[in-house]
Design a protein around this motif. Structure first.
Motif, PDB file in Angstrom:
ATOM      1  N   ASN A  96      28.705 122.960  79.444  1.00  0.00           N
ATOM      2  CA  ASN A  96      29.708 122.032  78.892  1.00  0.00           C
ATOM      3  C   ASN A  96      31.051 122.144  79.613  1.00  0.00           C
ATOM      4  O   ASN A  96      32.108 122.265  78.990  1.00  0.00           O
ATOM      5  CB  ASN A  96      29.887 122.273  77.393  1.00  0.00           C
ATOM      6  N   VAL A  97      31.001 122.120  80.937  1.00  0.00           N
ATOM      7  CA  VAL A  97      32.212 122.237  81.756  1.00  0.00           C
ATOM      8  C   VAL A  97      32.808 120.844  81.971  1.00  0.00           C
ATOM      9  O   VAL A  97      32.119 119.921  82.418  1.00  0.00           O
ATOM     10  CB  VAL A  97      31.895 122.905  83.109  1.00  0.00           C
ATOM     11  N   ARG A  98      34.076 120.704  81.680  1.00  0.00           N
ATOM     12  CA  ARG A  98      34.777 119.427  81.860  1.00  0.00           C
ATOM     13  C   ARG A  98      35.036 119.166  83.342  1.00  0.00           C
ATOM     14  O   ARG A  98      34.943 120.063  84.177  1.00  0.00           O
ATOM     15  CB  ARG A  98      36.104 119.446  81.102  1.00  0.00           C
ATOM     16  N   GLY A  99      35.409 117.953  83.652  1.00  0.00           N
ATOM     17  CA  GLY A  99      35.671 117.582  85.034  1.00  0.00           C
ATOM     18  C   GLY A  99      36.918 118.245  85.586  1.00  0.00           C
ATOM     19  O   GLY A  99      37.873 118.509  84.861  1.00  0.00           O
ATOM     20  N   GLY A 100      36.904 118.518  86.886  1.00  0.00           N
ATOM     21  CA  GLY A 100      38.065 119.087  87.547  1.00  0.00           C
ATOM     22  C   GLY A 100      37.679 120.097  88.603  1.00  0.00           C
ATOM     23  O   GLY A 100      36.498 120.311  88.894  1.00  0.00           O
ATOM     24  N   ILE A 101      38.688 120.723  89.178  1.00  0.00           N
ATOM     25  CA  ILE A 101      38.496 121.735  90.216  1.00  0.00           C
ATOM     26  C   ILE A 101      38.553 123.106  89.575  1.00  0.00           C
ATOM     27  O   ILE A 101      39.475 123.419  88.813  1.00  0.00           O
ATOM     28  CB  ILE A 101      39.566 121.609  91.316  1.00  0.00           C
ATOM     29  N   TYR A 102      37.570 123.949  89.900  1.00  0.00           N
ATOM     30  CA  TYR A 102      37.454 125.266  89.287  1.00  0.00           C
ATOM     31  C   TYR A 102      37.410 126.363  90.342  1.00  0.00           C
ATOM     32  O   TYR A 102      36.814 126.194  91.396  1.00  0.00           O
ATOM     33  CB  TYR A 102      36.192 125.355  88.424  1.00  0.00           C
ATOM     34  N   SER A 103      38.039 127.484  90.004  1.00  0.00           N
ATOM     35  CA  SER A 103      37.892 128.717  90.773  1.00  0.00           C
ATOM     36  C   SER A 103      37.001 129.649  89.965  1.00  0.00           C
ATOM     37  O   SER A 103      37.214 129.845  88.768  1.00  0.00           O
ATOM     38  CB  SER A 103      39.259 129.358  91.016  1.00  0.00           C
ATOM     39  N   LEU A 104      36.007 130.222  90.631  1.00  0.00           N
ATOM     40  CA  LEU A 104      35.033 131.086  89.974  1.00  0.00           C
ATOM     41  C   LEU A 104      35.133 132.474  90.584  1.00  0.00           C
ATOM     42  O   LEU A 104      35.071 132.632  91.805  1.00  0.00           O
ATOM     43  CB  LEU A 104      33.631 130.510  90.171  1.00  0.00           C
ATOM     44  N   SER A 105      35.305 133.494  89.741  1.00  0.00           N
ATOM     45  CA  SER A 105      35.468 134.857  90.244  1.00  0.00           C
ATOM     46  C   SER A 105      34.803 135.841  89.292  1.00  0.00           C
ATOM     47  O   SER A 105      34.390 135.481  88.185  1.00  0.00           O
ATOM     48  CB  SER A 105      36.957 135.193  90.401  1.00  0.00           C
ATOM     49  N   GLU A 106      34.730 137.088  89.724  1.00  0.00           N
ATOM     50  CA  GLU A 106      34.199 138.138  88.861  1.00  0.00           C
ATOM     51  C   GLU A 106      35.206 139.273  88.764  1.00  0.00           C
ATOM     52  O   GLU A 106      36.057 139.450  89.639  1.00  0.00           O
ATOM     53  CB  GLU A 106      32.865 138.666  89.387  1.00  0.00           C
ATOM     54  N   SER A 107      35.108 140.043  87.687  1.00  0.00           N
ATOM     55  CA  SER A 107      35.962 141.216  87.508  1.00  0.00           C
ATOM     56  C   SER A 107      35.210 142.434  88.030  1.00  0.00           C
ATOM     57  O   SER A 107      34.193 142.831  87.456  1.00  0.00           O
ATOM     58  CB  SER A 107      36.311 141.408  86.033  1.00  0.00           C
ATOM     59  N   LEU A 108      35.703 142.995  89.121  1.00  0.00           N
ATOM     60  CA  LEU A 108      35.040 144.161  89.708  1.00  0.00           C
ATOM     61  C   LEU A 108      35.194 145.378  88.806  1.00  0.00           C
ATOM     62  O   LEU A 108      36.265 145.609  88.231  1.00  0.00           O
ATOM     63  CB  LEU A 108      35.633 144.472  91.073  1.00  0.00           C
ATOM     64  N   GLN A 109      34.139 146.157  88.696  1.00  0.00           N
ATOM     65  CA  GLN A 109      34.190 147.392  87.944  1.00  0.00           C
ATOM     66  C   GLN A 109      34.600 148.535  88.865  1.00  0.00           C
ATOM     67  O   GLN A 109      34.427 148.470  90.084  1.00  0.00           O
ATOM     68  CB  GLN A 109      32.834 147.665  87.292  1.00  0.00           C
ATOM     69  N   THR A 110      35.141 149.570  88.277  1.00  0.00           N
ATOM     70  CA  THR A 110      35.629 150.714  89.042  1.00  0.00           C
ATOM     71  C   THR A 110      34.511 151.316  89.887  1.00  0.00           C
ATOM     72  O   THR A 110      33.401 151.531  89.400  1.00  0.00           O
ATOM     73  CB  THR A 110      36.190 151.785  88.086  1.00  0.00           C
ATOM     74  N   GLY A 111      34.826 151.561  91.153  1.00  0.00           N
ATOM     75  CA  GLY A 111      33.866 152.190  92.043  1.00  0.00           C
ATOM     76  C   GLY A 111      32.940 151.232  92.767  1.00  0.00           C
ATOM     77  O   GLY A 111      32.013 151.660  93.445  1.00  0.00           O
ATOM     78  N   TRP A 112      33.195 149.912  92.626  1.00  0.00           N
ATOM     79  CA  TRP A 112      32.351 148.900  93.271  1.00  0.00           C
ATOM     80  C   TRP A 112      33.189 148.045  94.205  1.00  0.00           C
ATOM     81  O   TRP A 112      34.388 147.869  94.003  1.00  0.00           O
ATOM     82  CB  TRP A 112      31.697 148.011  92.232  1.00  0.00           C
ATOM     83  N   ARG A 113      32.531 147.496  95.228  1.00  0.00           N
ATOM     84  CA  ARG A 113      33.145 146.540  96.143  1.00  0.00           C
ATOM     85  C   ARG A 113      32.334 145.251  96.121  1.00  0.00           C
ATOM     86  O   ARG A 113      31.128 145.271  95.922  1.00  0.00           O
ATOM     87  CB  ARG A 113      33.168 147.065  97.582  1.00  0.00           C
ATOM     88  N   GLN A 114      33.013 144.137  96.357  1.00  0.00           N
ATOM     89  CA  GLN A 114      32.324 142.850  96.412  1.00  0.00           C
ATOM     90  C   GLN A 114      31.920 142.541  97.849  1.00  0.00           C
ATOM     91  O   GLN A 114      32.713 142.695  98.773  1.00  0.00           O
ATOM     92  CB  GLN A 114      33.240 141.749  95.877  1.00  0.00           C
ATOM     93  N   THR A 115      30.664 142.108  98.030  1.00  0.00           N
ATOM     94  CA  THR A 115      30.175 141.748  99.360  1.00  0.00           C
ATOM     95  C   THR A 115      29.902 140.252  99.493  1.00  0.00           C
ATOM     96  O   THR A 115      29.736 139.747 100.597  1.00  0.00           O
ATOM     97  CB  THR A 115      28.881 142.503  99.682  1.00  0.00           C
ATOM     98  N   LEU A 116      29.802 139.549  98.371  1.00  0.00           N
ATOM     99  CA  LEU A 116      29.557 138.110  98.362  1.00  0.00           C
ATOM    100  C   LEU A 116      30.257 137.517  97.145  1.00  0.00           C
ATOM    101  O   LEU A 116      30.161 138.101  96.059  1.00  0.00           O
ATOM    102  CB  LEU A 116      28.052 137.815  98.287  1.00  0.00           C
TER     103      LEU A 116
END
Length: 202
Positions: A96-116
């Motif tokens: 049920n996402v309304r129209g528009g431009i969205y930024s999508l991200s995740e909250s990193l947990q301690t001790g982890w790095r994001q690769t993608l």
């Protein structure tokens, strides 16, 4: 002659975008009136979905054996601002996402790095009926290298922990090189540790 309210039903999964405010038209009919352009705008809500997985080799590509991770917080920011947690298989969905431009991200947990993704987040434009999928996040759990410097009394290359004479040696410098370069000193018991290491060779 009479007064009328002109309305339309809204199916599940849609929202009414026009007319604004009340969402209806109030119309008064007089003799020979022909009222036109009482239009209704309907928008079919969209969705954004994907997966958070453990990127074991840290290459930013989901491969066989790399499984999803549960309870990671995923956020969208835009006309809708909300968050959700990945399920037991690492999947998530924003419905049920309304129209528009969205930024999508995740909250990193301690001790982890994001690769993608490479830039850390995704940007998507939701139009009527658009469902965006495969917005995946790869994460790598940072590594640790640890050990001890000890007094090898008999020179056999094996630490005999039962001999107090083969105890740890404090204040010795230990270095690593390779993907990361760092150094530390052994503590009062001769132990040392390098934490928060990214994927690589050392």
């Amino acid at each position: 002659l009479g007064n009328y309210v002109v309305n339309t039903s809204v199916p599940d999964g849609y929202i009414k975008t026009y007319p604004p405010a009340s969402g209806v038209f109030a119309v008064s009919i007089h003799s020979a009136d022909s009222i036109t352009s009482r239009n209704f705008g309907l928008f079919q809500l969209g969705s954004i979905s994907g997966l958070t997985y453990e990127d074991i080799n840290g290459n930013g590509i989901k491969e066989n054996g790399e499984v999803g991770i549960s309870n990671w917080k995923i956020k969208i920011a835009g006309p809708d601002n909300r968050s959700t947690l990945t399920d037991i298989n690492g999947n998530y969905v924003f419905s049920n996402v309304r129209g528009g431009i969205y930024s999508l991200s995740e909250s990193l947990q301690t001790g982890w790095r994001q690769t993608l993704p490479p830039l850390g987040n995704y940007s998507d434009t939701i139009t009527s009926g658009k469902n965006v999928s495969n917005r995946n996040f790869g994460v790598f759990k940072n590594g640790i290298i640890s050990g001890a410097v000890f007094n090898d009394v008999n020179g056999n290359g094996v630490r005999n922990t039962k001999l107090s004479s083969e105890g740890g040696l404090p204040n010795w410098t230990i270095s690593i090189s390779g993907t990361a370069i760092s150094s530390t000193t052994s503590d009062s018991s001769g132990n040392y540790i390098f934490t928060d290491l990214p994927v690589g060779n050392y």
